[in-house]
Design a protein around this motif. Structure first.
Motif, PDB file in Angstrom:
ATOM      1  N   LYS A 110       0.819  -1.215   0.000  1.00 44.77           N
ATOM      2  CA  LYS A 110       0.000   0.000   0.000  1.00 44.77           C
ATOM      3  C   LYS A 110       0.856   1.269   0.000  1.00 44.77           C
ATOM      4  CE  LYS A 110      -4.128   1.682   2.295  1.00 44.77           C
ATOM      5  NZ  LYS A 110      -4.868   1.679   3.546  1.00 44.77           N
ATOM      6  N   ARG A 111       2.005   1.185   0.648  1.00 46.12           N
ATOM      7  CA  ARG A 111       2.864   2.359   0.767  1.00 46.12           C
ATOM      8  C   ARG A 111       3.476   2.783  -0.572  1.00 46.12           C
ATOM      9  NH1 ARG A 111       5.003   3.945   5.608  1.00 46.12           N
ATOM     10  NH2 ARG A 111       4.051   2.982   7.419  1.00 46.12           N
ATOM     11  N   LEU A 112       3.473   1.862  -1.529  1.00 50.24           N
ATOM     12  CA  LEU A 112       4.041   2.200  -2.840  1.00 50.24           C
ATOM     13  C   LEU A 112       2.965   2.621  -3.838  1.00 50.24           C
ATOM     14  CD1 LEU A 112       6.688  -0.593  -3.394  1.00 50.24           C
ATOM     15  CD2 LEU A 112       7.081   1.750  -2.728  1.00 50.24           C
ATOM     16  N   GLU A 113       1.723   2.479  -3.434  1.00 46.30           N
ATOM     17  CA  GLU A 113       0.625   2.796  -4.345  1.00 46.30           C
ATOM     18  C   GLU A 113       0.592   4.303  -4.585  1.00 46.30           C
ATOM     19  OE1 GLU A 113      -3.957   1.323  -4.610  1.00 46.30           O
ATOM     20  OE2 GLU A 113      -2.883   1.062  -2.760  1.00 46.30           O
ATOM     21  N   ASN A 114       0.633   4.732  -5.821  1.00 45.21           N
ATOM     22  CA  ASN A 114       0.619   6.174  -6.054  1.00 45.21           C
ATOM     23  C   ASN A 114      -0.524   6.643  -6.962  1.00 45.21           C
ATOM     24  OD1 ASN A 114       1.570   5.204  -8.394  1.00 45.21           O
ATOM     25  ND2 ASN A 114       3.603   6.113  -8.258  1.00 45.21           N
ATOM     26  N   GLU A 115      -1.432   5.734  -7.284  1.00 42.02           N
ATOM     27  CA  GLU A 115      -2.589   6.171  -8.076  1.00 42.02           C
ATOM     28  C   GLU A 115      -3.765   5.206  -7.888  1.00 42.02           C
ATOM     29  OE1 GLU A 115      -1.755   7.640 -12.055  1.00 42.02           O
ATOM     30  OE2 GLU A 115      -3.733   6.946 -12.657  1.00 42.02           O
ATOM     31  N   ARG A 116      -4.960   5.761  -7.841  1.00 42.51           N
ATOM     32  CA  ARG A 116      -6.169   4.932  -7.787  1.00 42.51           C
ATOM     33  C   ARG A 116      -7.242   5.555  -8.666  1.00 42.51           C
ATOM     34  NH1 ARG A 116      -7.551   2.634  -1.735  1.00 42.51           N
ATOM     35  NH2 ARG A 116      -5.694   1.338  -1.535  1.00 42.51           N
ATOM     36  N   THR A 117      -8.061   4.690  -9.233  1.00 43.23           N
ATOM     37  CA  THR A 117      -9.204   5.171 -10.008  1.00 43.23           C
ATOM     38  C   THR A 117     -10.425   5.173  -9.098  1.00 43.23           C
ATOM     39  OG1 THR A 117      -8.237   4.179 -11.969  1.00 43.23           O
ATOM     40  CG2 THR A 117     -10.551   4.773 -12.115  1.00 43.23           C
ATOM     41  N   LEU A 118     -11.171   6.267  -9.123  1.00 42.19           N
ATOM     42  CA  LEU A 118     -12.339   6.393  -8.241  1.00 42.19           C
ATOM     43  C   LEU A 118     -13.591   5.942  -9.012  1.00 42.19           C
ATOM     44  CD1 LEU A 118     -11.439   9.883  -6.764  1.00 42.19           C
ATOM     45  CD2 LEU A 118     -10.946   7.658  -5.774  1.00 42.19           C
ATOM     46  N   ARG A 156     -11.498   1.959  -2.928  1.00 44.44           N
ATOM     47  CA  ARG A 156     -11.853   3.351  -3.244  1.00 44.44           C
ATOM     48  C   ARG A 156     -10.642   4.218  -2.923  1.00 44.44           C
ATOM     49  NH1 ARG A 156     -15.948   0.783  -0.980  1.00 44.44           N
ATOM     50  NH2 ARG A 156     -15.477   1.539   1.099  1.00 44.44           N
ATOM     51  N   SER A 157     -10.866   5.428  -2.460  1.00 46.80           N
ATOM     52  CA  SER A 157      -9.739   6.308  -2.146  1.00 46.80           C
ATOM     53  C   SER A 157      -8.902   5.693  -1.034  1.00 46.80           C
ATOM     54  CB  SER A 157     -10.279   7.658  -1.704  1.00 46.80           C
ATOM     55  OG  SER A 157      -9.227   8.476  -1.273  1.00 46.80           O
ATOM     56  N   ILE A 158      -7.637   6.063  -0.978  1.00 45.37           N
ATOM     57  CA  ILE A 158      -6.733   5.532   0.061  1.00 45.37           C
ATOM     58  C   ILE A 158      -7.133   6.070   1.436  1.00 45.37           C
ATOM     59  CG2 ILE A 158      -4.887   7.276   0.106  1.00 45.37           C
ATOM     60  CD1 ILE A 158      -2.934   4.845  -0.236  1.00 45.37           C
ATOM     61  N   VAL A 159      -7.768   7.224   1.464  1.00 48.86           N
ATOM     62  CA  VAL A 159      -8.282   7.758   2.729  1.00 48.86           C
ATOM     63  C   VAL A 159      -9.736   7.301   2.881  1.00 48.86           C
ATOM     64  CG1 VAL A 159      -6.744   9.735   2.824  1.00 48.86           C
ATOM     65  CG2 VAL A 159      -8.894   9.948   1.637  1.00 48.86           C
TER      66      VAL A 159
ATOM     67  N   TYR B  43     -11.804  11.768 -10.914  1.00 46.72           N
ATOM     68  CA  TYR B  43     -12.004  10.356 -11.252  1.00 46.72           C
ATOM     69  C   TYR B  43     -10.772   9.494 -10.971  1.00 46.72           C
ATOM     70  CZ  TYR B  43     -15.865  12.645 -13.416  1.00 46.72           C
ATOM     71  OH  TYR B  43     -16.961  13.434 -13.607  1.00 46.72           O
ATOM     72  N   THR B  44      -9.634  10.154 -10.768  1.00 46.47           N
ATOM     73  CA  THR B  44      -8.424   9.433 -10.355  1.00 46.47           C
ATOM     74  C   THR B  44      -7.749  10.225  -9.237  1.00 46.47           C
ATOM     75  OG1 THR B  44      -7.101  10.549 -12.007  1.00 46.47           O
ATOM     76  CG2 THR B  44      -7.908   8.360 -12.607  1.00 46.47           C
ATOM     77  N   GLU B  45      -6.985   9.527  -8.448  1.00 44.06           N
ATOM     78  CA  GLU B  45      -6.229  10.184  -7.388  1.00 44.06           C
ATOM     79  C   GLU B  45      -4.762   9.799  -7.512  1.00 44.06           C
ATOM     80  OE1 GLU B  45      -9.292  10.658  -3.617  1.00 44.06           O
ATOM     81  OE2 GLU B  45      -7.875   9.006  -3.620  1.00 44.06           O
ATOM     82  N   TYR B  47      -1.080   9.958  -5.427  1.00 45.86           N
ATOM     83  CA  TYR B  47      -0.595  10.126  -4.053  1.00 45.86           C
ATOM     84  C   TYR B  47       0.895  10.447  -4.025  1.00 45.86           C
ATOM     85  CZ  TYR B  47      -4.859   7.403  -3.521  1.00 45.86           C
ATOM     86  OH  TYR B  47      -6.143   6.944  -3.621  1.00 45.86           O
ATOM     87  N   ARG B  49       3.829  10.849  -0.906  1.00 44.68           N
ATOM     88  CA  ARG B  49       4.054  10.705   0.539  1.00 44.68           C
ATOM     89  C   ARG B  49       5.333  11.426   0.931  1.00 44.68           C
ATOM     90  NH1 ARG B  49       2.050   6.240  -1.625  1.00 44.68           N
ATOM     91  NH2 ARG B  49       0.292   5.180  -0.661  1.00 44.68           N
TER      92      ARG B  49
END
Lengths: 195, 199
Positions: A110-118, A156-159, B43-45, B47, B49
């Motif tokens: 999870k710490r390396l995840e830098n993008e997510r689709t909502l 969903r979102s990381i938060v 639609y995308t995020e 991140y 850190r």
């Protein structure tokens, strides 16, 4: 990096007089009002990366990727032995470069995840925006339902984020699909009764 | 209920003061050991850190964009107000009066939010602009919340100790001995220096 501390506007090197002041202080070069706070990490020396140590005794455990180098740690994901060069430490955990890459790509670390689709936002947008031109909903409402059900369990979102968007999308899209079904039913029955 | 991993540090903001129509937005969250910067298109995020132990400096630069924005909004409000006053037709007066009121409200909100700023976060490998901190007041509030977390991760230095460390560090970075002339550094003395052609 450890380059000098620069004014973000004129790139002049900031002096001691401009650092750690409680109020905005003008830059000595361009006069831009700045408030600069520095922390002990600024003075920390960057340690150079380690090299793998060569094997001395024949039956010593060796690195999976470099058979001539001594193994120092196993990968926490795949268990392969790694030399100091291949050991990628991530907040107390040790990974080999392969597992690190896979973990990033598949979202396992999870710490390396830098993008997510909502997907919840996409579903809600599909269920609401086309209402402006109502005829589009004949296509977009089933699409919204598909996205909402297909990605119901997708991260969903990381938060923290609830499923309210997905629920709203399903309700709105269902109403639109229901509306179209009723409209088509009336049109066909009226056409049938006239014929 | 499980404890949430992140606590909100800033509300979602557009990437600039003028970005009212822009969909690109950004916000900051506090994690256990890092600040999480979320940039979203809706639609995308994406991140980023910033670990507390790695943050070297925070820089707030006051900008003048809040005055420009307030002036533009005020001018548009005044223009609509004039049209409403001298337009003659009551419907025109109502429409332009309402629009003028909206722009005036925007100008008042902009002025009430206080001076604008650009905020930068420096680590050992980057200087990153923080788009969600665009007001001095809000940036200082965020700084207040960050300070104890950074102190916990990096330790705390007293004012005079920090000053002396900064002087030493500056001297080392600029190659000048504190209070003296710069000592010449030979490339051959540095074992990590790449091969180079000397002039």
């Amino acid at each position: 990096m450890n380059s000098p501390l620069l004014c973000p506007r004129c790139k002049a090197t900031l002096t001691e007089a401009e650092v750690n002041r409680a109020e905005l202080t003008p830059c000595h070069s361009c006069g831009a009002p700045l408030q600069v706070e520095v922390y002990p990490a600024l003075f920390r020396r960057v340690t150079p990366g380690r090299d793998g140590e060569a094997l001395v005794v024949e039956d010593e455990a060796s690195c999976f990727y470099h058979p001539q180098k001594k193994a120092v740690v196993p990968c926490d994901a795949c268990g392969r032995f790694l030399c100091a060069l291949c050991d990628c430490e991530l907040h107390g955990e040790h990974f080999c470069p392969g597992c690190l890459e896979t973990g990033k790509r598949k979202g396992r670390i999870k710490r390396l995840e830098n993008e997510r689709t909502l997907y919840d936002s996409i579903a809600l947008a599909l269920a609401t925006f086309p209402l402006l031109i109502f005829y589009f909903t004949v296509v977009t409402a089933p699409m919204a339902l598909f996205v909402a059900f297909r990605y119901w369990n997708a991260p969903r979102s990381i938060v923290h984020r609830t499923k309210i968007r997905l629920v709203l999308a399903i309700i709105l899209a269902s109403l639109q699909v229901g509306g179209w079904a009723v409209a088509i039913f009336f049109l066909t029955t009226r056409a049938g009764s006239h014929g | 209920m499980a404890e949430r991993e992140y606590v909100r540090l800033t509300h979602t903001r557009s990437r600039s003061v003028f970005g009212i129509v822009s969909t690109a937005r950004s916000n900051l969250w506090l994690g256990i050991d890092h600040v999480l910067c979320i940039e979203t298109t809706g639609y995308t995020e994406t991140y980023k850190r910033f670990y507390y132990r790695d943050i070297q400096a925070l820089i707030i630069r006051k900008t003048e964009s809040w005055k420009i924005l307030a002036a533009i909004l005020g001018l548009v409000a005044a223009l609509f107000g004039l049209i409403a006053l001298f337009g003659g037709d009551p419907i025109v007066a109502w429409i332009f009066g309402s629009l003028g009121g909206l722009f005036l409200l925007g100008a008042i909100i902009d002025l009430a939010a206080g001076p604008s700023c650009a905020c930068y976060l420096r680590t050992a490998v980057q200087v990153e602009e923080v788009p969600s901190l665009i007001r001095v007041r809000r940036a200082r509030k965020a700084l207040e919340r960050l300070r104890p977390l950074l102190a916990e991760a990096q330790g705390r230095l007293a004012g005079d100790e920090l000053a002396s460390r900064f002087r030493e560090w500056m001297a080392a970075e600029t190659g000048a001995a504190p209070g003296g002339a710069a000592a010449p550094v030979m490339a051959a003395e540095d074992p990590n220096a790449p091969p180079r052609v000397m002039p």
